[in-house]
Design a protein around this motif. Structure first.
Motif, PDB file in Angstrom:
ATOM      1  N   UNK A  63     -81.756  59.153  29.344  1.00 39.08           N
ATOM      2  CA  UNK A  63     -81.831  58.852  27.906  1.00 39.08           C
ATOM      3  C   UNK A  63     -80.913  57.706  27.483  1.00 39.08           C
ATOM      4  N   UNK A  64     -79.991  57.320  28.347  1.00 43.69           N
ATOM      5  CA  UNK A  64     -79.104  56.197  28.023  1.00 43.69           C
ATOM      6  C   UNK A  64     -79.813  54.850  28.157  1.00 43.69           C
ATOM      7  N   UNK A  65     -80.950  54.857  28.841  1.00 46.19           N
ATOM      8  CA  UNK A  65     -81.667  53.622  29.108  1.00 46.19           C
ATOM      9  C   UNK A  65     -82.913  53.534  28.232  1.00 46.19           C
ATOM     10  N   UNK A  66     -83.259  52.331  27.835  1.00 41.98           N
ATOM     11  CA  UNK A  66     -84.547  52.112  27.184  1.00 41.98           C
ATOM     12  C   UNK A  66     -85.008  50.692  27.495  1.00 41.98           C
ATOM     13  N   UNK A  67     -86.321  50.495  27.420  1.00 38.76           N
ATOM     14  CA  UNK A  67     -86.892  49.174  27.637  1.00 38.76           C
ATOM     15  C   UNK A  67     -87.782  48.836  26.456  1.00 38.76           C
ATOM     16  N   UNK A  68     -87.934  47.535  26.254  1.00 45.34           N
ATOM     17  CA  UNK A  68     -88.724  47.076  25.127  1.00 45.34           C
ATOM     18  C   UNK A  68     -89.297  45.713  25.441  1.00 45.34           C
ATOM     19  N   UNK A  69     -90.470  45.463  24.883  1.00 46.06           N
ATOM     20  CA  UNK A  69     -91.028  44.117  24.926  1.00 46.06           C
ATOM     21  C   UNK A  69     -91.147  43.691  23.460  1.00 46.06           C
ATOM     22  N   UNK A  79     -78.817  49.630  27.647  1.00 49.16           N
ATOM     23  CA  UNK A  79     -78.022  50.784  28.067  1.00 49.16           C
ATOM     24  C   UNK A  79     -77.146  51.147  26.872  1.00 49.16           C
ATOM     25  N   UNK A  80     -77.328  52.350  26.344  1.00 57.19           N
ATOM     26  CA  UNK A  80     -76.713  52.692  25.061  1.00 57.19           C
ATOM     27  C   UNK A  80     -75.203  52.877  25.146  1.00 57.19           C
ATOM     28  N   UNK A  81     -74.744  53.577  26.101  1.00 60.62           N
ATOM     29  CA  UNK A  81     -73.318  53.885  26.203  1.00 60.62           C
ATOM     30  C   UNK A  81     -72.938  53.752  27.668  1.00 60.62           C
ATOM     31  N   UNK A  82     -72.450  52.573  28.025  1.00 56.22           N
ATOM     32  CA  UNK A  82     -72.263  52.268  29.445  1.00 56.22           C
ATOM     33  C   UNK A  82     -71.172  53.117  30.074  1.00 56.22           C
ATOM     34  N   UNK A  83     -71.399  53.421  31.368  1.00 54.93           N
ATOM     35  CA  UNK A  83     -70.414  54.157  32.158  1.00 54.93           C
ATOM     36  C   UNK A  83     -69.929  53.230  33.276  1.00 54.93           C
ATOM     37  N   UNK A  84     -68.819  53.600  33.878  1.00 54.91           N
ATOM     38  CA  UNK A  84     -68.301  52.797  34.984  1.00 54.91           C
ATOM     39  C   UNK A  84     -69.347  52.644  36.087  1.00 54.91           C
ATOM     40  N   UNK A  85     -70.079  53.730  36.343  1.00 53.97           N
ATOM     41  CA  UNK A  85     -71.056  53.719  37.437  1.00 53.97           C
ATOM     42  C   UNK A  85     -72.312  52.917  37.124  1.00 53.97           C
TER      43      UNK A  85
END
Lengths: 113, 109
Positions: A63-69, A79-85
């Motif tokens: 759910x942190x990822x989304x794509x759009x055209x 990426x909504x809320x980035x993590x170190x990984x």
């Protein structure tokens, strides 16, 4: 020769921040993809996109990822809320037929601090 | 079992040598197959598609064995510029292409 372009080439962000990676696929290609490659590891599938919809996605693509055209030329990965990984090289790709072969862009190196 | 498996190498060969890489895949319904090459910190680039009848492009020959679920790549007369990581890629279904971890080739003079 037509090519896939990506911007930025390198993005540095703080953990918890949102990032948007941008791609311009080859103009007559219909299928769009995002892959990522953590340093020293293999190229991993994230998502494929066709006809303004996600057609396949991996377990990584949560759910942190989304794509759009957003328009006729750009294809974005958010990426909504980035993590170190999430630190990795993110490759955009496009193909004319379903199932490849894929043409890759040069990648965006994402560094999360 | 991994979806796409490759011997990681490295394969260290002298210029002019012939070298072969194999790749196995787990999904017998896989539709299409490719070899890509990746230079350090660069994007993968298509080397060749792999067809059931086998195909050749200059010094490179690819073979597909569906019964045994493996793909091979043969490089003849290796050049220094062939040094790279070779990636086996399989289209399992739909629009999902799965990459192997790659085989490192180092060609030395």
């Amino acid at each position: 020769e037509p090519e896939v372009t990506q911007t930025p080439s390198h993005q540095v962000t703080q953990m918890g921040q949102e990032v948007i990676l941008r791609c311009v696929p080859i103009s007559n290609h219909l299928y769009f993809y995002w892959y990522r490659q953590i340093l020293g590891q293999k190229v991993e599938f994230l998502v494929s996109f066709y006809n303004n919809e996600i057609s396949e996605k991996s377990e990584i693509f949560d759910d942190q990822f989304s794509v759009e055209r957003p328009d006729g030329s750009n294809f974005t990965l958010k990426i909504r809320s980035t993590k170190l990984e999430d630190s990795a090289m993110y490759f955009c790709a496009s193909s004319e037929p379903a199932g490849g072969p894929l043409v890759f862009g040069p990648g965006t190196r994402l560094t999360v601090l | 079992r991994k979806e796409v498996e490759q011997d990681p190498g490295p394969f260290n060969v002298p210029e002019g040598a012939t070298v072969a890489f194999n790749c196995t895949y787990s999904n017998s319904a896989s539709q299409s197959f490719f070899w890509y090459r990746q230079d350090c910190r660069k994007e993968p680039k298509l080397l060749m598609s792999v067809y059931s009848s086998g195909n050749e492009d200059g010094r490179f020959t690819a073979q597909l064995n569906r019964a045994s679920q493996y793909i091979s790549l043969l490089i003849r007369d290796s050049k220094l510029s062939d040094s790279a990581t070779y990636l086996c890629v399989v289209n399992e279904y739909g629009n999902k292409l799965v990459f192997g971890a790659g085989t490192i080739l180092r060609v030395k003079s």
